[in-house]
Design a protein around this motif. Structure first.
Motif, PDB file in Angstrom:
ATOM      1  N   ALA A  59      29.930 -25.404  -4.991  1.00  0.00           N
ATOM      2  CA  ALA A  59      28.850 -25.157  -4.029  1.00  0.00           C
ATOM      3  C   ALA A  59      28.244 -26.481  -3.561  1.00  0.00           C
ATOM      4  N   ALA A  60      28.006 -27.394  -4.492  1.00  0.00           N
ATOM      5  CA  ALA A  60      27.451 -28.701  -4.128  1.00  0.00           C
ATOM      6  C   ALA A  60      28.393 -29.451  -3.192  1.00  0.00           C
ATOM      7  N   VAL A  88      32.633 -14.325 -14.285  1.00  0.00           N
ATOM      8  CA  VAL A  88      32.847 -14.270 -15.732  1.00  0.00           C
ATOM      9  C   VAL A  88      34.302 -13.890 -15.978  1.00  0.00           C
ATOM     10  N   ASP A  89      34.936 -14.556 -16.933  1.00  0.00           N
ATOM     11  CA  ASP A  89      36.329 -14.258 -17.255  1.00  0.00           C
ATOM     12  C   ASP A  89      36.428 -12.848 -17.828  1.00  0.00           C
ATOM     13  N   PRO A  90      37.189 -11.953 -17.189  1.00  0.00           N
ATOM     14  CA  PRO A  90      37.240 -10.562 -17.640  1.00  0.00           C
ATOM     15  C   PRO A  90      37.953 -10.356 -18.973  1.00  0.00           C
ATOM     16  N   LEU A  91      38.778 -11.286 -19.378  1.00  0.00           N
ATOM     17  CA  LEU A  91      39.499 -11.132 -20.637  1.00  0.00           C
ATOM     18  C   LEU A  91      38.663 -11.600 -21.815  1.00  0.00           C
ATOM     19  N   THR A  92      37.983 -12.737 -21.650  1.00  0.00           N
ATOM     20  CA  THR A  92      37.256 -13.336 -22.774  1.00  0.00           C
ATOM     21  C   THR A  92      35.745 -13.158 -22.704  1.00  0.00           C
ATOM     22  N   GLY A  93      35.198 -12.881 -21.521  1.00  0.00           N
ATOM     23  CA  GLY A  93      33.752 -12.779 -21.362  1.00  0.00           C
ATOM     24  C   GLY A  93      33.078 -14.133 -21.234  1.00  0.00           C
ATOM     25  N   GLU A  94      33.854 -15.191 -21.151  1.00  0.00           N
ATOM     26  CA  GLU A  94      33.320 -16.545 -21.040  1.00  0.00           C
ATOM     27  C   GLU A  94      32.868 -16.800 -19.612  1.00  0.00           C
ATOM     28  N   GLY A  95      31.738 -17.461 -19.442  1.00  0.00           N
ATOM     29  CA  GLY A  95      31.240 -17.690 -18.096  1.00  0.00           C
ATOM     30  C   GLY A  95      30.656 -19.063 -17.845  1.00  0.00           C
ATOM     31  N   ILE A  96      30.469 -19.857 -18.882  1.00  0.00           N
ATOM     32  CA  ILE A  96      29.849 -21.177 -18.688  1.00  0.00           C
ATOM     33  C   ILE A  96      30.750 -22.079 -17.855  1.00  0.00           C
ATOM     34  N   HIS A  97      32.042 -22.089 -18.154  1.00  0.00           N
ATOM     35  CA  HIS A  97      32.975 -22.916 -17.390  1.00  0.00           C
ATOM     36  C   HIS A  97      32.929 -22.537 -15.912  1.00  0.00           C
ATOM     37  N   SER A  98      32.984 -21.254 -15.624  1.00  0.00           N
ATOM     38  CA  SER A  98      32.946 -20.792 -14.233  1.00  0.00           C
ATOM     39  C   SER A  98      31.626 -21.158 -13.555  1.00  0.00           C
ATOM     40  N   ALA A  99      30.537 -21.092 -14.301  1.00  0.00           N
ATOM     41  CA  ALA A  99      29.238 -21.456 -13.736  1.00  0.00           C
ATOM     42  C   ALA A  99      29.216 -22.932 -13.338  1.00  0.00           C
ATOM     43  N   LEU A 100      29.752 -23.782 -14.201  1.00  0.00           N
ATOM     44  CA  LEU A 100      29.783 -25.219 -13.894  1.00  0.00           C
ATOM     45  C   LEU A 100      30.708 -25.516 -12.720  1.00  0.00           C
ATOM     46  N   VAL A 101      31.910 -24.941 -12.747  1.00  0.00           N
ATOM     47  CA  VAL A 101      32.882 -25.187 -11.681  1.00  0.00           C
ATOM     48  C   VAL A 101      32.348 -24.666 -10.345  1.00  0.00           C
ATOM     49  N   SER A 102      31.775 -23.464 -10.344  1.00  0.00           N
ATOM     50  CA  SER A 102      31.275 -22.904  -9.092  1.00  0.00           C
ATOM     51  C   SER A 102      30.052 -23.667  -8.587  1.00  0.00           C
ATOM     52  N   LEU A 145      26.541 -17.862  -3.957  1.00  0.00           N
ATOM     53  CA  LEU A 145      26.341 -17.382  -5.320  1.00  0.00           C
ATOM     54  C   LEU A 145      27.262 -18.157  -6.260  1.00  0.00           C
ATOM     55  N   VAL A 146      26.748 -18.490  -7.435  1.00  0.00           N
ATOM     56  CA  VAL A 146      27.549 -19.210  -8.427  1.00  0.00           C
ATOM     57  C   VAL A 146      27.466 -18.476  -9.763  1.00  0.00           C
ATOM     58  N   GLY A 147      28.403 -18.788 -10.653  1.00  0.00           N
ATOM     59  CA  GLY A 147      28.381 -18.253 -12.011  1.00  0.00           C
ATOM     60  C   GLY A 147      28.345 -16.734 -12.052  1.00  0.00           C
ATOM     61  N   ARG A 189      38.574 -21.348  -4.571  1.00  0.00           N
ATOM     62  CA  ARG A 189      39.860 -20.642  -4.645  1.00  0.00           C
ATOM     63  C   ARG A 189      40.635 -20.868  -5.948  1.00  0.00           C
ATOM     64  N   PRO A 190      40.790 -22.099  -6.465  1.00  0.00           N
ATOM     65  CA  PRO A 190      41.544 -22.261  -7.719  1.00  0.00           C
ATOM     66  C   PRO A 190      40.935 -21.486  -8.893  1.00  0.00           C
ATOM     67  N   LEU A 191      39.624 -21.482  -9.000  1.00  0.00           N
ATOM     68  CA  LEU A 191      38.958 -20.725 -10.059  1.00  0.00           C
ATOM     69  C   LEU A 191      39.191 -19.237  -9.859  1.00  0.00           C
TER      70      LEU A 191
END
Length: 131
Positions: free
Chosen positions: A53-54, A35-49, A27-29, A73-75
């Protein structure tokens, strides 16, 4: 065209700092709760994850879940830090907004998110400021 009587939204996928990949499904993104619980931002996490996965699939297809967990793990560490920060901030939002008015703390918080300042450096800066 009639507007709907009630407009709702979807909950943000959070809690991904505890996500543990298993088997052949990675699972990704938002699907992994990244999703960042403080800001609600999720695009960065989706790209990194997605990149993690790749890398896991290309690196060791026979051990994808373990490879993905390693790359993720770092994310997840950043999201765990953000989860603790959000609990503090949202427990008493007036206090959180008051703190954000202090230029040093505001800049430190923004720098932490923009530049990825680690929690050790963040705590050291706060300790210097407090003394």
């Amino acid at each position: 065209m009639e507007l709907p009587a009630e407009v709702t939204g979807q909950y943000l996928g959070m809690g991904g700092h505890r996500y543990a990949p298993r088997g052949r499904v990675l699972l990704v993104g938002d699907a992994a709760g990244l999703v960042d619980p403080l800001t609600g931002e999720g695009i960065h996490s989706a790209l990194v994850s997605g990149q993690a996965a790749a890398a896991a699939i290309l690196g060791a297809p026979y051990a994808m879940a373990e490879g993905y967990a390693h790359h993720l793990r770092p994310l997840q560490e950043v999201l765990a830090f953000s989860d603790r920060a959000s609990r503090s901030f949202y427990r008493e939002p007036a206090r959180g907004f008051k703190v954000m008015r202090w230029p040093l703390l505001r800049n430190l918080v923004l720098k932490t998110y923009a530049d990825g300042v680690g929690k050790t450096k963040l705590l050291a800066t706060l300790a210097r400021w407090a003394s």
